[in-house]
Write a protein that holds these residues in place. Structure first.
Motif, PDB file in Angstrom:
ATOM      1  N   SER A  56       0.987  -1.026   0.004  1.00 54.83           N
ATOM      2  CA  SER A  56      -0.006  -0.141  -0.104  1.00 54.83           C
ATOM      3  C   SER A  56       1.028   1.380  -0.112  1.00 54.83           C
ATOM      4  O   SER A  56       2.095   1.234   0.204  1.00 54.83           O
ATOM      5  N   ALA A  57       0.139   2.140  -0.375  1.00 51.79           N
ATOM      6  CA  ALA A  57       0.954   3.667  -0.443  1.00 51.79           C
ATOM      7  C   ALA A  57       0.167   4.812   0.255  1.00 51.79           C
ATOM      8  O   ALA A  57      -1.117   4.716   0.177  1.00 51.79           O
ATOM      9  N   MET A  58       0.612   5.877   0.507  1.00 51.24           N
ATOM     10  CA  MET A  58      -0.167   7.035   0.954  1.00 51.24           C
ATOM     11  C   MET A  58       0.712   8.176   1.027  1.00 51.24           C
ATOM     12  O   MET A  58       1.993   8.273   1.297  1.00 51.24           O
ATOM     13  N   LEU A  59       0.078   9.347   0.587  1.00 51.92           N
ATOM     14  CA  LEU A  59       0.732  10.812   0.291  1.00 51.92           C
ATOM     15  C   LEU A  59       0.433  11.263   1.923  1.00 51.92           C
ATOM     16  O   LEU A  59      -0.533  11.097   2.650  1.00 51.92           O
ATOM     17  N   ALA A  60       1.645  11.852   2.279  1.00 49.04           N
ATOM     18  CA  ALA A  60       1.706  12.226   3.674  1.00 49.04           C
ATOM     19  C   ALA A  60       2.578  13.569   3.671  1.00 49.04           C
ATOM     20  O   ALA A  60       3.186  13.892   3.017  1.00 49.04           O
ATOM     21  N   SER A  61       2.011  14.450   4.679  1.00 47.79           N
ATOM     22  CA  SER A  61       2.847  15.626   4.977  1.00 47.79           C
ATOM     23  C   SER A  61       3.049  16.048   6.560  1.00 47.79           C
ATOM     24  O   SER A  61       3.964  16.776   7.022  1.00 47.79           O
ATOM     25  N   TRP A  62       2.215  15.199   7.356  1.00 44.48           N
ATOM     26  CA  TRP A  62       2.365  15.313   9.055  1.00 44.48           C
ATOM     27  C   TRP A  62       3.580  14.334   9.093  1.00 44.48           C
ATOM     28  O   TRP A  62       3.316  13.250   9.903  1.00 44.48           O
ATOM     29  N   VAL A  63       4.868  14.732   8.877  1.00 38.84           N
ATOM     30  CA  VAL A  63       6.013  13.928   9.231  1.00 38.84           C
ATOM     31  C   VAL A  63       7.034  14.843   9.737  1.00 38.84           C
ATOM     32  O   VAL A  63       7.245  15.995   9.420  1.00 38.84           O
ATOM     33  N   THR A  64       7.676  14.312  11.027  1.00 38.59           N
ATOM     34  CA  THR A  64       8.579  15.062  11.438  1.00 38.59           C
ATOM     35  C   THR A  64       9.737  14.286  12.266  1.00 38.59           C
ATOM     36  O   THR A  64       9.339  13.171  12.877  1.00 38.59           O
ATOM     37  N   GLN A  65      10.801  14.711  12.410  1.00 39.22           N
ATOM     38  CA  GLN A  65      11.802  13.979  12.928  1.00 39.22           C
ATOM     39  C   GLN A  65      11.766  14.018  14.549  1.00 39.22           C
ATOM     40  O   GLN A  65      11.067  15.136  14.896  1.00 39.22           O
ATOM     41  N   ALA A  66      11.602  12.803  15.319  1.00 37.20           N
ATOM     42  CA  ALA A  66      11.297  12.783  16.881  1.00 37.20           C
ATOM     43  C   ALA A  66      12.605  12.370  17.490  1.00 37.20           C
ATOM     44  O   ALA A  66      12.325  12.790  19.002  1.00 37.20           O
ATOM     45  N   SER A  67      13.658  12.075  17.203  1.00 34.83           N
ATOM     46  CA  SER A  67      14.669  11.809  18.191  1.00 34.83           C
ATOM     47  C   SER A  67      16.004  11.392  17.314  1.00 34.83           C
ATOM     48  O   SER A  67      16.011  11.464  15.919  1.00 34.83           O
ATOM     49  N   PHE A  68      17.255  11.807  18.046  1.00 36.01           N
ATOM     50  CA  PHE A  68      18.608  11.271  17.591  1.00 36.01           C
ATOM     51  C   PHE A  68      19.073  10.080  17.828  1.00 36.01           C
ATOM     52  O   PHE A  68      19.738   9.434  16.885  1.00 36.01           O
ATOM     53  N   LYS A  69      18.748   9.544  19.200  1.00 39.46           N
ATOM     54  CA  LYS A  69      19.306   8.175  19.478  1.00 39.46           C
ATOM     55  C   LYS A  69      18.209   7.502  19.977  1.00 39.46           C
ATOM     56  O   LYS A  69      17.879   7.668  21.251  1.00 39.46           O
ATOM     57  N   PRO A  70      17.679   6.617  19.183  1.00 42.21           N
ATOM     58  CA  PRO A  70      18.060   6.246  17.786  1.00 42.21           C
ATOM     59  C   PRO A  70      17.704   7.244  16.958  1.00 42.21           C
ATOM     60  O   PRO A  70      16.549   8.245  17.282  1.00 42.21           O
ATOM     61  N   LEU A  71      17.867   7.301  15.760  1.00 46.92           N
ATOM     62  CA  LEU A  71      17.148   8.243  14.531  1.00 46.92           C
ATOM     63  C   LEU A  71      15.768   7.953  14.627  1.00 46.92           C
ATOM     64  O   LEU A  71      15.662   6.520  14.112  1.00 46.92           O
ATOM     65  N   GLY A  72      14.847   8.667  14.580  1.00 47.96           N
ATOM     66  CA  GLY A  72      13.333   8.344  14.464  1.00 47.96           C
ATOM     67  C   GLY A  72      12.480   9.625  14.043  1.00 47.96           C
ATOM     68  O   GLY A  72      12.900  10.748  14.183  1.00 47.96           O
ATOM     69  N   ILE A  73      11.332   9.091  13.619  1.00 45.89           N
ATOM     70  CA  ILE A  73      10.479  10.076  13.067  1.00 45.89           C
ATOM     71  C   ILE A  73       9.165   9.725  13.536  1.00 45.89           C
ATOM     72  O   ILE A  73       8.720   8.321  13.977  1.00 45.89           O
ATOM     73  N   THR A  74       8.224  10.755  13.532  1.00 44.99           N
ATOM     74  CA  THR A  74       6.754  10.530  13.848  1.00 44.99           C
ATOM     75  C   THR A  74       6.016  10.791  12.412  1.00 44.99           C
ATOM     76  O   THR A  74       6.470  11.566  11.934  1.00 44.99           O
TER      77      THR A  74
END
Length: 575
Positions: free
Chosen positions: A445-463
């Motif tokens: 599946s796939a989805m267009l998204a815009s509500w994405v942000t980096q959330a952490s350095f260690k570990p590298l993470g996004i929300t």
């Protein structure tokens, strides 16, 4: 623990444990089971739990899956002499709990099978051999002696129509089969660590119990009349002891929230016929993801008045093809006639084949509903062979389409309700443009998204905020992997237009799009500026979205000089 296979292989093992006075559990641990009914992949296997209660008489509560036949029967013989079993209590007749009833009866020919009326009827068709039975209904009791007085609690549709709970007044243990369970396999008999199991507990609820939320509420009202419950002995996963109050409270809260929905879809299926129950469950799961309530009814156990009342209060109807012949066919035909009489032109309709080999054609039925003025919410689902993961995905997406159709007017009303100044101010929050892509087995599946942000350095993470009714949400549970494709400022229009399209249930979202395969198996969009390979670490529930936190395994940029496409909205209360 008694391990009957090599433990490091993590295949099939058996655990036995004393869980209360004169009470033993036999837990069949299926470490590698990666699919169960409609769920799109299990991260942690599953278990099938059985119980022995010994007073002056002995009762066996449920058995196990057929794949555990020899392991289970050998373990049972190691615990008791099966010939001494006086009662076999059937919580419900789905094969993962009742498949070995016939085998146990051969070892205990004088045992009495105890269950709801419809459960005993199902077993008679399954076993094809006479056995003594005792029908029980809500409030009935069975005295095993030494204080073990078993009280039965009617809990239909959790998640089969024949479900009963069993409460032991001596030990305050409530045996609930599927309800309050989860597909989670571990060495631990109980629910010691809430954080380890809560994602699986919620996922299980959403797949199997949410479409029967009203039935959950009714069952919990009956449970409230029992004496104190010290332990819930579930049919799948760990037994609830450490977090019993917390987890039952969640069931109560989730179910009451779902029953408050303004619109309800009536889903009619025929249990134990073809794949009707599983397909209907998948469609129902898709509907509930949109915030629309579902009321499921088994046409084999339906009362004409109840059928009429459910149809009259429903905003839409979903019907699975029924058998043409036999007693079941006659019962279903009568129920279909009642549905046709009670239906009205303000309702939507969805039909699916059951794959039972004797299906009544859904085309004449569709024509009858169209003549009544009902609008088709999704194309009829045709089953030509045994359902696959892709089939269940089609069913879930069809249910989501129906739910979105029913909720369209409310969505438009909500868009217009926000204060203009606040709406415009909120719309000034900008974000990048991304395409999330995921593949798991044959599902993608796939989805267009815009509500994405980096959330952490260690570990590298996004929300990422993912709407609950998005198709890709089913592929973004804890442990799942996906790719975040970052779109380029000078080359995003084509991909954005493609993934903004409305795709039909089961449609290939990647048709005509150039892709490569990431190390985690998900598609990489060739024309993307950059990509990140991610794994879901946790999810937090919001009102209409899931906030998905994921760690990053690897990534790459195709053009270091290009900039990320940015999305500027004019309003803040819709995409």
């Amino acid at each position: 623990m008694v391990a009957l296979t090599d433990r490091p292989q993590k295949r099939l093992t058996i655990e036995t444990a004393s869980i209360a006075e004169n009470t033993t559990t036999i837990r069949s641990l299926d470490w590698d089971r990666d699919r169960f009914d409609i769920e799109f992949g299990l991260q942690n296997g599953t278990t099938y739990n059985s119980f022995i209660i010994q007073g002056e008489k002995t009762a066996l509560v449920d058995t196990s899956h057929r794949k555990f036949e020899q392991l289970y029967l050998d373990t049972l013989k190691g615990q008791i002499d099966p010939a001494t079993i006086d009662y076999i209590i059937i919580s419900h007749t789905e094969p993962d709990h009742s498949a070995l009833v016939k085998d146990v009866l051969e070892l205990a020919p004088h045992a009495v099978v105890v269950g709801a009326k419809i459960a005993v009827q199902f077993l008679q068709n399954l076993i094809h051999k006479p056995f003594e039975s005792q029908l029980v209904k809500n409030g009935d009791t069975l005295d095993l002696g030494q204080g073990h007085i078993l009280e039965f609690v009617s809990a239909p549709n959790l998640h089969w129509p024949d479900t009963i709970f069993t409460y032991d007044h001596k030990t305050s243990v409530l045996y609930t089969c599927d309800a309050f369970g989860m597909h989670y396999c571990s060495d631990r008999t109980y629910d010691e660590n809430l954080s380890d199991i809560e994602a699986d507990f919620r996922f299980y609820y959403e797949c199997l119990m949410a479409p029967n939320a009203r039935s959950v509420v009714n069952a919990m009202k009956r449970m409230a009349k029992l004496q104190e419950i010290n332990l819930i002995a579930t049919g799948h996963g760990p037994l609830l002891w450490h977090n019993l109050e917390e987890l039952t409270g969640r069931y109560d809260r989730w179910s009451k929230e779902k029953t408050k929905a303004e619109k309800t879809v009536a889903v009619f299926y025929t249990s134990d016929y073809g794949y009707s129950d599983r397909l209907s469950q998948a469609i129902s799961h898709g509907i509930t993801k949109t915030g629309i309530a579902v009321e499921m009814m088994d046409l084999r156990a339906s009362d004409p008045q109840e059928v009429r009342e459910l149809v009259e209060m429903a905003s839409a109807l979903v019907i699975g093809a029924t058998p043409q012949s036999g007693d079941v066919g006659k019962e279903a035909e009568a129920a279909l006639s009642t549905i046709l009489v009670a239906a009205n032109d303000k309702q939507a309709i969805g039909l699916f084949e059951s794959g039972g080999g004797d299906d009544l054609s859904i085309y004449p039925l569709r024509n009858q509903f169209q003549e009544l003025g009902l609008k088709e919410a999704f194309p009829a689902i045709l089953i030509k062979e045994a359902p696959t993961e892709a089939t269940y995905q089609v069913c879930e997406e069809a249910g989501t389409d129906m739910g979105q159709l029913l909720g369209l007017k409310d969505a438009i009303k909500q868009m217009k309700s926000l204060d203009n100044d606040l709406d415009r101010a909120l719309g000034r929050l900008s974000g990048g443009l991304y395409i999330i892509t995921a593949q798991k087995g044959e599902l993608k599946s796939a989805m267009l998204a815009s509500w994405v942000t980096q959330a952490s350095f260690k570990p590298l993470g996004i929300t990422i905020a993912v709407a609950k009714d998005r198709a890709i949400e089913s592929l973004m549970h804890v442990g799942d992997t996906f790719v975040l494709n970052i779109l380029s400022e000078d080359n995003y229009q084509g991909l954005m237009r493609h993934f903004l399209k409305r795709f039909g249930p089961g449609a290939d979202r990647f048709e005509g799009v150039k892709t490569q395969t990431a190390a985690n198996g998900s598609p990489i969009l060739t024309d993307a500026l950059a990509y990140l390979e991610c794994e879901v670490a946790s999810r937090m529930e919001l009102s209409d979205h899931w906030l998905v936190y994921s760690t990053i395994d690897t990534g790459r940029v195709s053009n270091v000089d290009a900039l990320t496409a940015v999305h500027h909205r004019k309003v803040g209360n819709h995409y």
